[in-house]
Design a protein around this motif. Structure first.
Motif, PDB file in Angstrom:
ATOM      1  N   TYR A 146       0.803  -1.237   0.079  1.00  0.00           N
ATOM      2  CA  TYR A 146      -0.064   0.160  -0.027  1.00  0.00           C
ATOM      3  C   TYR A 146       0.809   1.252  -0.111  1.00  0.00           C
ATOM      4  N   GLU A 160     -11.619  -1.995   2.023  1.00  0.00           N
ATOM      5  CA  GLU A 160     -10.564  -1.954   0.991  1.00  0.00           C
ATOM      6  C   GLU A 160      -9.655  -3.149   1.014  1.00  0.00           C
ATOM      7  N   THR A 163     -12.217  -6.023  -0.586  1.00  0.00           N
ATOM      8  CA  THR A 163     -13.028  -6.034  -2.111  1.00  0.00           C
ATOM      9  C   THR A 163     -11.885  -5.788  -2.866  1.00  0.00           C
ATOM     10  N   THR A 164     -10.537  -5.830  -2.610  1.00  0.00           N
ATOM     11  CA  THR A 164      -9.522  -5.707  -3.905  1.00  0.00           C
ATOM     12  C   THR A 164      -8.497  -6.623  -3.827  1.00  0.00           C
ATOM     13  N   GLY A 165      -7.849  -6.829  -4.840  1.00  0.00           N
ATOM     14  CA  GLY A 165      -6.829  -7.796  -5.260  1.00  0.00           C
ATOM     15  C   GLY A 165      -5.801  -7.652  -4.210  1.00  0.00           C
ATOM     16  N   ARG A 166      -5.239  -6.474  -4.002  1.00  0.00           N
ATOM     17  CA  ARG A 166      -3.997  -6.219  -3.028  1.00  0.00           C
ATOM     18  C   ARG A 166      -4.386  -6.735  -1.806  1.00  0.00           C
ATOM     19  N   TRP A 168      -6.830  -8.760  -0.577  1.00  0.00           N
ATOM     20  CA  TRP A 168      -6.780 -10.310  -0.286  1.00  0.00           C
ATOM     21  C   TRP A 168      -5.035 -10.787  -0.458  1.00  0.00           C
ATOM     22  N   THR A 169      -4.314 -10.222  -1.279  1.00  0.00           N
ATOM     23  CA  THR A 169      -3.070 -10.496  -1.191  1.00  0.00           C
ATOM     24  C   THR A 169      -2.486 -10.252   0.244  1.00  0.00           C
TER      25      THR A 169
END
Length: 265
Positions: A146, A160, A163-166, A168-169
């Motif tokens: 981030y 955030e 709901t976002t790919g990063r 979940w990463t």
């Protein structure tokens, strides 16, 4: 240097405690006896662990500071890493009840005045170091994903993340890193501090014995780690209030697990 040597090293003539094989039955018995101890000594336990839910609430409150919001989960989950040191009074109360001795608030922390106090603090310092390393790793992972992004509130941060790919990463890598730190803490402390409460032994021998228990019983110890994590999660859900029951039960249960994992001298 002399003091440190005395804390971490025992004369070669002193044999290390012998560890036993454990099974799922042993975990069940430890938990059941932990509940028995909690029910038998509720008044003392409430006083002994009152600080822990309060500490949890303080941690949660601090994370509402914008710069600390990403540390919400690492602080809450990492709290368990130092739990074995915080439960010293519970180990002593179980030990005294086991021997038919009176347990009161005044003698719950007698181990901190005993000869092994230095070794207990040494293990506690090691656990705190693991906890701080976990916080540094968690914050480093967040910054890597981030950069300097900020979040106005905890709900905004959670939205955030989920709901976002990063996001979940962050969840995936954060849990993997946290799991690694938890395994280290488990190996170091699963029986080391109860052993130090029970016997006059040095910190290094206690840690080596704890690691031997995990090494000889990988399946049951991994399951025990998941049980502890699951119960702590349940205790944290109602604003950490459930920890007033979960923590003493786990503390007493850990004492009984130690009794089943380490043979008498």
């Amino acid at each position: 240097m002399t003091t440190l040597h005395a804390v971490f090293h025992q004369p070669p003539s002193v044999p290390h405690p012998r560890v036993r094989a454990l099974g799922i039955h042993d975990l069940r018995v430890a938990l059941a006896r932990g509940v028995e101890d909690f029910l038998a000594m509720p008044t003392h336990v409430v006083f002994a662990i009152a600080i822990y839910p309060i500490a949890g609430i303080v941690i949660a409150t601090l994370t509402f500071e914008e710069s600390l919001i990403p540390l919400l989960f690492p602080l809450a989950s990492g709290f368990a890493l130092v739990g074995p040191f915080a439960a010293i009074g519970l180990y002593e109360m179980s030990r005294r009840r086991e021997q038919g001795l009176v347990s009161t608030w005044s003698n719950a922390y007698e181990p901190l005045r005993a000869r092994s106090a230095g070794s207990i603090f040494a293990v506690g310092f090691l656990l705190m170091t693991i906890f701080l390393a976990w916080l540094v790793a968690a914050m480093g992972l967040y910054w890597a994903l981030y950069d300097n992004a900020s979040h106005a509130s905890v709900p905004a941060f959670l939205e955030e993340v989920v709901t976002t790919g990063r996001g979940w990463t962050l969840i995936l890598l954060g849990n993997l890193v946290g799991f690694a730190f938890s395994l280290v803490a488990l190996a170091v402390s699963v029986v080391s501090i109860p052993l130090l409460v029970d016997r006059d032994i040095d910190a290094l021998a206690a840690i080596e014995t704890s690691m031997a228990v995990v090494r000889e019983n990988p399946g049951p110890m991994l399951l025990w780690g998941f049980i502890v994590a699951g119960l702590l999660l349940v205790g944290m859900l109602p604003l950490f209030v459930g920890l007033a029951v979960v923590l003493p039960v786990l503390g007493h249960a850990t004492w009984h697990l130690y009794r089943r994992a380490v043979a008498p001298p």
